[in-house]
Design a protein around this motif. Structure first.
Motif, short mmCIF file in Angstrom:
data_model
loop_
_atom_site.label_atom_id
_atom_site.label_comp_id
_atom_site.label_asym_id
_atom_site.label_seq_id
_atom_site.Cartn_x
_atom_site.Cartn_y
_atom_site.Cartn_z
N VAL A 96 0.84 -1.21 0.00
CA VAL A 96 0.00 0.00 0.00
C VAL A 96 0.87 1.25 0.00
CG1 VAL A 96 -1.64 1.36 1.34
CG2 VAL A 96 -1.96 -1.11 1.11
N TRP A 97 1.84 1.29 0.93
CA TRP A 97 2.68 2.50 1.05
C TRP A 97 3.53 2.69 -0.21
CZ3 TRP A 97 -0.31 3.95 4.38
CH2 TRP A 97 -0.60 3.28 5.55
N LEU A 98 4.06 1.61 -0.76
CA LEU A 98 4.88 1.74 -1.96
C LEU A 98 4.04 2.26 -3.15
CD1 LEU A 98 7.04 -1.52 -1.80
CD2 LEU A 98 7.77 0.83 -1.32
N ASN A 99 2.81 1.79 -3.25
CA ASN A 99 1.96 2.22 -4.36
C ASN A 99 1.55 3.68 -4.23
OD1 ASN A 99 2.14 -0.35 -5.36
ND2 ASN A 99 0.04 -0.95 -4.84
N VAL A 100 1.09 4.07 -3.03
CA VAL A 100 0.62 5.45 -2.83
C VAL A 100 1.79 6.43 -2.89
CG1 VAL A 100 -0.59 7.02 -1.28
CG2 VAL A 100 -1.36 4.66 -1.49
N LEU A 101 2.89 6.10 -2.20
CA LEU A 101 4.06 6.98 -2.24
C LEU A 101 4.66 7.04 -3.65
CD1 LEU A 101 5.80 5.96 1.12
CD2 LEU A 101 4.88 8.22 0.55
N GLY A 102 4.69 5.90 -4.33
CA GLY A 102 5.21 5.89 -5.69
C GLY A 102 4.40 6.78 -6.61
N ASN A 103 3.08 6.77 -6.42
CA ASN A 103 2.21 7.65 -7.21
C ASN A 103 2.51 9.12 -6.92
OD1 ASN A 103 0.46 6.13 -8.92
ND2 ASN A 103 -1.24 7.42 -8.25
N ALA A 104 2.66 9.43 -5.64
CA ALA A 104 2.95 10.82 -5.25
C ALA A 104 4.26 11.30 -5.86
CB ALA A 104 2.98 10.93 -3.73
N ILE A 105 5.27 10.45 -5.81
CA ILE A 105 6.59 10.82 -6.37
C ILE A 105 6.49 10.98 -7.88
CG2 ILE A 105 8.94 10.00 -6.72
CD1 ILE A 105 8.69 8.54 -4.01
N LYS A 106 5.77 10.08 -8.53
CA LYS A 106 5.69 10.09 -9.99
C LYS A 106 5.05 11.36 -10.53
CE LYS A 106 2.95 7.00 -11.70
NZ LYS A 106 2.46 5.68 -12.14
N PHE A 107 4.03 11.88 -9.81
CA PHE A 107 3.29 13.03 -10.33
C PHE A 107 3.69 14.36 -9.68
CE2 PHE A 107 0.42 9.44 -11.24
CZ PHE A 107 0.30 9.62 -12.61
N THR A 108 4.80 14.34 -8.94
CA THR A 108 5.31 15.58 -8.35
C THR A 108 6.53 16.05 -9.14
OG1 THR A 108 4.54 14.92 -6.15
CG2 THR A 108 6.19 16.65 -6.25
N PRO A 109 6.52 17.28 -9.61
CA PRO A 109 7.66 17.77 -10.40
C PRO A 109 8.90 17.96 -9.53
CG PRO A 109 6.10 19.55 -9.98
CD PRO A 109 5.45 18.29 -9.48
N GLU A 110 10.02 18.19 -10.19
CA GLU A 110 11.29 18.37 -9.47
C GLU A 110 11.20 19.54 -8.49
OE1 GLU A 110 14.69 18.68 -11.93
OE2 GLU A 110 14.29 16.84 -13.05
N GLY A 111 11.80 19.32 -7.31
CA GLY A 111 11.80 20.36 -6.29
C GLY A 111 10.53 20.42 -5.47
N GLY A 112 9.58 19.53 -5.74
CA GLY A 112 8.32 19.52 -4.98
C GLY A 112 8.48 18.90 -3.61
N THR A 113 7.33 18.73 -2.93
CA THR A 113 7.36 18.23 -1.55
C THR A 113 6.41 17.06 -1.38
OG1 THR A 113 7.87 20.44 -0.69
CG2 THR A 113 6.98 18.83 0.88
N ILE A 114 6.88 16.05 -0.67
CA ILE A 114 6.05 14.90 -0.28
C ILE A 114 5.91 14.93 1.24
CG2 ILE A 114 5.79 12.40 -0.28
CD1 ILE A 114 5.69 13.49 -3.05
N SER A 115 4.68 14.95 1.72
CA SER A 115 4.42 14.98 3.17
C SER A 115 3.83 13.65 3.61
CB SER A 115 3.46 16.12 3.52
OG SER A 115 3.99 17.37 3.12
N VAL A 116 4.35 13.11 4.71
CA VAL A 116 3.85 11.86 5.27
C VAL A 116 3.66 12.06 6.77
CG1 VAL A 116 4.21 9.39 5.55
CG2 VAL A 116 5.15 10.56 3.54
N THR A 117 2.43 11.91 7.24
CA THR A 117 2.14 12.06 8.67
C THR A 117 1.41 10.83 9.17
OG1 THR A 117 0.03 13.18 8.25
CG2 THR A 117 1.99 14.56 8.46
N LEU A 118 1.65 10.47 10.41
CA LEU A 118 1.04 9.32 11.05
C LEU A 118 0.60 9.72 12.45
CD1 LEU A 118 0.36 6.31 11.51
CD2 LEU A 118 2.78 5.95 12.06
#
Length: 347
Positions: free
Chosen positions: A244-266
């Protein structure tokens, strides 16, 4: 004993029979009245049977005619059901039965029959789409492997060309492997109602491991990571949750342009464990957002971003089997945010 819901049809038949009998009695009464009124009674005719037989034959003809008409009207919906069922058996799902009947029970049956046909039509469409999409997804990497393998047979290839062609063959082979693996996984998960091999493990550590496994993807794009993970233990299927995490995070990385931000909170409130994975990527239109969890659906018609449209449906199925929920908020140009909630007690 007749139940309340079944009385409508029963009373309808009883009423029709009663009306037919009453009509016969009325006809016989009128004929008898006219017969005696005209003076043709038994005292003037030694044998009363001929007129009685005439009345009986007349009533029989009239009764038979009326019974045929009424029976045809009553059996018409059943005949329609039979014809519609035969059409469905022949593969025609564009059938619709009239739901406007005087008898409530027949209207209900027609309504549920139409719902069944609609569901069968949807399943058939999904099956056809599945076959078409699987054929397409397999065709592309197979064609690439064949093409580059043929190029490798040419003489006088340079070292760089050789490495490029073999690299493309390896990449296409990896795509086939991932596709077949995802198809097998999602087919297996769709045919089971509960997860097995459950164990307790640190969920926050699993999320960190998922980010490390994807480091080659987000580091090359120089993405910023905003991580806020509370310590949290979770009871579930560790291998599937990592998917699940690999798929969702992979999607976020794939559609975020260079220099963007990925946020993960738990975070957890004791009852629910909430994981928020957000990005500053291209976002999604309402149409894409509506179909994002459907198999093989991709918002990019040209498939420029790669993938096979199975990652998020697979993640959604795993979350569902874990008794959790997954939701997405997204607008074009404003990124996407996936909220995954898992029960505090695990799956």
């Amino acid at each position: 004993m007749i139940r309340g819901r079944d009385k409508g049809l029963w009373w309808y038949f009883v009423s029709m029979v009663f009306v037919i009998i009453l009509f016969f009695v009325f006809i016989l009464g009128v004929i008898a009245f006219l017969y005696y009124r005209l003076g043709n009674h038994t005292r003037e005719h030694g044998n009363p049977f001929p007129p009685v037989l005439t009345m009986m034959l007349f009533s029989l003809v009239v009764g038979t005619t009326i019974t045929i008409m009424v029976g045809k009207k009553i059996l018409a919906p059943i005949t329609d059901f039979s014809k519609a069922a035969k059409e469905i058996a022949d593969g025609n799902f564009n059938i619709y039965l009239n739901e406007s009947h005087r008898i409530n029970e027949i209207s209900e049956v027609a309504h549920h029959f139409n719902l069944m046909v609609q569901e069968l039509r949807s399943i058939e469409t999904l099956r056809n789409d599945f076959v078409v999409n699987v054929s397409h997804e397999f065709k592309t990497p197979i064609a690439a492997i064949e093409g580059y393998a043929m190029l490798l047979q040419e003489e006088n290839l340079s070292k760089s060309e050789h490495d490029e062609y073999t690299g493309m063959i390896i990449e296409s082979s990896r795509q086939l492997s991932n596709l077949s693996g995802n198809i097998l996984k999602i087919s297996k998960l769709e045919n089971q109602e509960m997860l097995s091999e459950l164990a307790e493990y640190p969920l926050d550590e699993q999320l960190r491991q998922a980010l490390l496994l994807l480091e080659s993807l987000w580091s090359v794009k120089q993405l910023n990571l905003d991580i806020e993970l509370d310590e949290q233990r979770y009871y579930g299927n560790e291998e599937l949750m990592m998917q699940v995490w690999l798929n969702v995070l992979g999607n976020a990385i794939k559609f975020t342009p260079e220099g963007g931000t990925i946020s993960v909170t738990l975070h957890s409130d004791g009852e629910w464990i909430s994981v928020l994975i957000a990005d500053t990527g291209i976002g999604m239109t309402p149409k894409v957002r509506k179909h994002i969890f459907e198999k093989f659906y991709q918002g990019d018609p040209a498939r420029a971003a790669g993938g096979n449209g199975l990652g998020l449906p697979l993640a959604a199925r795993i979350i569902s089997l874990s008794k959790g929920t997954i939701e997405v908020r997204s607008e074009p140009g404003q990124g996407s945010a996936f909220t995954i909630k898992l029960p505090g007690g695990g799956a």
